[in-house]
Design an enzyme around this catalytic site. Structure first.
Site, PDB file in Angstrom:
ATOM      1  N   LYS A   9      14.672 -61.818 -95.518  1.00  0.00           N
ATOM      2  CA  LYS A   9      14.625 -61.821 -94.041  1.00  0.00           C
ATOM      3  C   LYS A   9      13.328 -61.211 -93.556  1.00  0.00           C
ATOM      4  O   LYS A   9      12.695 -60.419 -94.271  1.00  0.00           O
ATOM      5  CB  LYS A   9      15.816 -61.063 -93.439  1.00  0.00           C
ATOM      6  N   ASP A 132      21.901 -53.882 -93.399  1.00  0.00           N
ATOM      7  CA  ASP A 132      21.422 -55.263 -93.230  1.00  0.00           C
ATOM      8  C   ASP A 132      22.356 -56.289 -93.866  1.00  0.00           C
ATOM      9  O   ASP A 132      22.149 -57.499 -93.682  1.00  0.00           O
ATOM     10  CB  ASP A 132      20.041 -55.440 -93.888  1.00  0.00           C
TER      11      ASP A 132
HETATM   12  O1  C5P Z   1      22.077 -48.903 -94.582  1.00  0.00           O
HETATM   13  P1  C5P Z   1      20.954 -48.755 -95.544  1.00  0.00           P
HETATM   14  O2  C5P Z   1      21.403 -48.152 -96.862  1.00  0.00           O
HETATM   15  O3  C5P Z   1      20.180 -50.026 -95.759  1.00  0.00           O
HETATM   16  O4  C5P Z   1      19.944 -47.752 -94.901  1.00  0.00           O
HETATM   17  C1  C5P Z   1      18.994 -47.012 -95.618  1.00  0.00           C
HETATM   18  C2  C5P Z   1      18.671 -45.766 -94.825  1.00  0.00           C
HETATM   19  O5  C5P Z   1      17.964 -46.105 -93.632  1.00  0.00           O
HETATM   20  C3  C5P Z   1      19.899 -45.025 -94.353  1.00  0.00           C
HETATM   21  O6  C5P Z   1      20.295 -44.072 -95.305  1.00  0.00           O
HETATM   22  C4  C5P Z   1      19.428 -44.367 -93.084  1.00  0.00           C
HETATM   23  O7  C5P Z   1      18.761 -43.178 -93.408  1.00  0.00           O
HETATM   24  C5  C5P Z   1      18.410 -45.331 -92.534  1.00  0.00           C
HETATM   25  N1  C5P Z   1      18.958 -46.217 -91.479  1.00  0.00           N
HETATM   26  C6  C5P Z   1      19.190 -45.707 -90.209  1.00  0.00           C
HETATM   27  N2  C5P Z   1      19.709 -46.530 -89.235  1.00  0.00           N
HETATM   28  C7  C5P Z   1      19.974 -47.825 -89.487  1.00  0.00           C
HETATM   29  C8  C5P Z   1      19.725 -48.368 -90.773  1.00  0.00           C
HETATM   30  C9  C5P Z   1      19.218 -47.531 -91.752  1.00  0.00           C
HETATM   31  O8  C5P Z   1      18.945 -44.527 -89.951  1.00  0.00           O
HETATM   32  N3  C5P Z   1      20.472 -48.601 -88.520  1.00  0.00           N
END
Ligand code: C5P
Length: 285
Positions: A9, A132
């Site tokens: 993406k 995502d």
């Molecule tokens: O959800 P994911 O594991 O992909 O996110 C990685 C990190 O990015 C999370 O641990 C968080 O610190 C940050 N994040 C965030 N807000 C979001 C997506 C991700 O703070 N909407």
């Protein structure tokens, strides 16, 4: 056995609206699948196994392994899966490769094991895996809100050509979010206006990326890469997600290929891609 393609993406726009009590951030973003793919083969087995052609991937702890574990626990206790991942999407690059692989595992296993479950069930599993992942259950183009769990499909646009350029850095999304300051926040209206234009059949360019200046501050090489790409596509360049991959839009495949050649010669990883229409693998509206 099922074979799945997991698309990368890009973020056409990404605004951070604020920080939530759970530590995540509320976003307003437009995500677009593009024609760069990992491949995933899944086969039922008594004990789980995972293999990949990417040396950098941890074979015991990655999002595909977690997705298999979640699906097995939820729907088919005692049955597991052998998985083989062909990795083409750069890792920790802002292109959602790991999240797309995880979504492909959810969709693939729902077919392999003929699991019941509503869109909502799979969306919940997807969000447990990463912010995502819910988007990739829809695919195509979509407006994302909340942490990533509120997904509304946008119409497939006309054919567009993008060049992806990566300076060879691995960037931790968590580190970028942790370094943000409220100055990087905005109210989401720029991205919502873009989404409205797309809904009305328009084909706007990129919006804004609220993670970009933090990326540039932490990684000067990412900034250098951005400036080199921007020289070839002025006003048509943005960082995807938390980066460091830079996306530039071109008017034709030939223009994108020409720019790819010149940037590859300077040592950058490049891929000329197109927007991918929505296929929708699960019973999601
Ligand atoms: O959800 P994911 O594991 O992909 O996110 C990685 C990190 O990015 C999370 O641990 C968080 O610190 C940050 N994040 C965030 N807000 C979001 C997506 C991700 O703070 N909407």
């Amino acid at each position: 056995m099922v074979r799945m393609l997991a698309a990368a993406k890009i973020n056409l726009s990404l605004e951070i609206v604020g920080r939530r009590p759970d530590g995540f951030h509320d976003l307003v973003s437009i995500l677009q699948e593009v024609t760069l793919f990992d491949s995933l083969e899944l086969e039922s087995a008594d004990s789980p196994s995972f293999a990949s052609d990417a040396a950098a991937l941890d074979v015991d702890d990655n999002l595909v392994v977690s997705a298999i574990r979640l699906m097995s626990e939820r729907f088919t206790p005692g049955v597991s899966c052998r998985a083989r991942l062909g990795k083409r999407i750069p890792v920790s690059a802002g292109l959602g490769g790991g999240s797309s692989d995880a979504a492909a595992a959810l969709v693939g296993l729902s077919r392999l094991w003929q699991t019941p479950g509503t869109c909502q069930d799979y969306m919940q599993l997807a969000l447990e895996l990463g912010s995502d992942v819910p988007f990739f259950l829809f695919g195509g183009t979509a407006l994302i809100r909340g942490r990533g769990e509120l997904v509304s499909a946008l119409p497939d646009g006309p054919e567009r050509w993008y060049l992806l350029v990566n300076p060879g850095l691995a960037v931790s999304t968590a580190r970028i979010f942790a370094t943000l300051s409220p100055h990087d926040w905005s109210d989401g209206t720029a991205t919502l206006a873009l989404a409205r234009e797309m809904e009305a059949g328009g084909d706007p360019g990129f919006g804004t990326n609220g993670l970009q200046s933090t990326l540039f501050r932490l990684f000067p090489d990412a900034h250098r890469c951005f400036k080199e790409v921007e020289r070839l596509a002025p006003g048509r360049t943005i960082v995807s997600g938390s980066g460091p991959t830079v996306v530039a839009r071109f008017d034709s495949a030939a223009d994108a290929a020409r720019a790819a050649e010149s940037l590859s010669a300077r040592g950058y990883w490049t891929a000329a891609v197109q927007n991918r229409d929505r296929e929708g693998g699960l019973p999601c509206p």
